[in-house]
Write an enzyme that holds these catalytic residues in place. Structure first.
Site, PDB file in Angstrom:
ATOM      1  N   HIS A  99     115.619  33.776  53.262  1.00 19.47           N
ATOM      2  CA  HIS A  99     116.073  34.759  52.272  1.00 19.47           C
ATOM      3  C   HIS A  99     114.855  35.431  51.667  1.00 19.47           C
ATOM      4  O   HIS A  99     113.809  34.812  51.496  1.00 19.47           O
ATOM      5  CB  HIS A  99     116.935  34.113  51.179  1.00 19.47           C
ATOM      6  CG  HIS A  99     116.292  32.932  50.537  1.00 19.47           C
ATOM      7  ND1 HIS A  99     116.276  31.694  51.123  1.00 19.47           N
ATOM      8  CD2 HIS A  99     115.624  32.807  49.366  1.00 19.47           C
ATOM      9  CE1 HIS A  99     115.635  30.844  50.336  1.00 19.47           C
ATOM     10  NE2 HIS A  99     115.227  31.501  49.272  1.00 19.47           N
ATOM     11  N   HIS A 101     113.548  37.361  48.351  1.00 14.74           N
ATOM     12  CA  HIS A 101     113.824  37.631  46.934  1.00 14.74           C
ATOM     13  C   HIS A 101     113.412  39.065  46.611  1.00 14.74           C
ATOM     14  O   HIS A 101     112.297  39.477  46.925  1.00 14.74           O
ATOM     15  CB  HIS A 101     112.984  36.719  46.031  1.00 14.74           C
ATOM     16  CG  HIS A 101     113.339  35.271  46.076  1.00 14.74           C
ATOM     17  ND1 HIS A 101     114.144  34.675  45.134  1.00 14.74           N
ATOM     18  CD2 HIS A 101     112.979  34.297  46.929  1.00 14.74           C
ATOM     19  CE1 HIS A 101     114.265  33.380  45.411  1.00 14.74           C
ATOM     20  NE2 HIS A 101     113.560  33.123  46.500  1.00 14.74           N
TER      21      HIS A 101
HETATM   22  P1  AMP Z   1     113.944  29.552  47.099  1.00 13.27           P
HETATM   23  O1  AMP Z   1     113.587  28.566  46.030  1.00 13.27           O
HETATM   24  O2  AMP Z   1     112.874  30.572  47.389  1.00 13.27           O
HETATM   25  O3  AMP Z   1     114.428  28.823  48.344  1.00 13.27           O
HETATM   26  O4  AMP Z   1     115.162  30.397  46.532  1.00 13.27           O
HETATM   27  C1  AMP Z   1     116.460  29.918  46.540  1.00 13.27           C
HETATM   28  C2  AMP Z   1     117.203  30.694  45.514  1.00 13.27           C
HETATM   29  O5  AMP Z   1     118.588  30.521  45.746  1.00 13.27           O
HETATM   30  C3  AMP Z   1     116.927  30.244  44.076  1.00 13.27           C
HETATM   31  O6  AMP Z   1     116.363  31.313  43.343  1.00 13.27           O
HETATM   32  C4  AMP Z   1     118.322  29.864  43.567  1.00 13.27           C
HETATM   33  O7  AMP Z   1     118.537  30.272  42.234  1.00 13.27           O
HETATM   34  C5  AMP Z   1     119.237  30.586  44.516  1.00 13.27           C
HETATM   35  N1  AMP Z   1     120.553  29.978  44.703  1.00 13.27           N
HETATM   36  C6  AMP Z   1     120.832  28.688  44.956  1.00 13.27           C
HETATM   37  N2  AMP Z   1     122.161  28.513  45.085  1.00 13.27           N
HETATM   38  C7  AMP Z   1     122.723  29.743  44.938  1.00 13.27           C
HETATM   39  C8  AMP Z   1     124.074  30.226  44.954  1.00 13.27           C
HETATM   40  N3  AMP Z   1     125.113  29.417  45.170  1.00 13.27           N
HETATM   41  N4  AMP Z   1     124.271  31.554  44.736  1.00 13.27           N
HETATM   42  C9  AMP Z   1     123.238  32.382  44.507  1.00 13.27           C
HETATM   43  N5  AMP Z   1     121.951  31.981  44.484  1.00 13.27           N
HETATM   44  C10 AMP Z   1     121.691  30.682  44.688  1.00 13.27           C
END
Ligand code: AMP
Ligand code: ZN
Length: 133
Positions: A99, A101
């Site tokens: 993903h 950001h």
């Molecule tokens: P990372 O730490 O770079 O892997 O980013 C993962 C992101 O996913 C974090 O910023 C979380 O807040 C976000 N996240 C986790 N679960 C969900 C969800 N169910 N819906 C939307 N965002 C999520």
């Protein structure tokens, strides 16, 4: 992938706030908003992170990002954006499905400061040699 929360979101098994979707890519609002409009853009196909993707697979994902990013910036009245991919737990990746950001930035938005990190005095030629091999 069975235990992947983002695969479940893509399959519609877990709710999310979608802002863009096509056959290859989904963009949702991050549940934890680092800035207003903080978005995650993900390929529908499961990859652990960018390091596990081919150039073509990454190109397909990134080909969608300028339009999504500009829509966020323009419609939220932001002045710029951080575009970030954490790859691997050591780099802060907590969800192991690629993903990107997108953090729209406005003055005094309380968002993270990626610019003013400590610098290290590495010999750049030596580092380049190590990378190039
Ligand atoms: P990372 O730490 O770079 O892997 O980013 C993962 C992101 O996913 C974090 O910023 C979380 O807040 C976000 N996240 C986790 N679960 C969900 C969800 N169910 N819906 C939307 N965002 C999520
Ligand atoms: Zn997945």
């Amino acid at each position: 992938m069975a235990d992947c929360i983002f695969c479940k979101i893509i399959a519609g098994e877990i709710p999310s706030t979608k802002i863009y979707e096509d056959e290859d890519v989904l963009a949702i609002l991050d549940i934890s908003q680092a800035t207003k409009g903080h978005t995650l853009v993900m390929p529908k196909k499961h990859f652990e992170n960018l390091l596990a993707m081919s150039g073509d697979e990454a190109a397909l994902l990134f080909s969608k990002i300028p339009d999504i990013a500009n829509r966020i910036v323009n419609n939220l009245g932001a002045e710029g954006m951080n575009v970030i991919a954490n790859c691997g737990p050591i780099a802060g990746q907590s969800v192991m499905h690629t993903h990107i950001h997108l953090l729209p930035r406005t003055p005094n938005d309380g968002g993270p400061d990626f610019i003013h990190t400590p610098t290290h005095d590495f010999d750049l030629d030596e580092v380049a040699k190590e990378i190039i091999g």
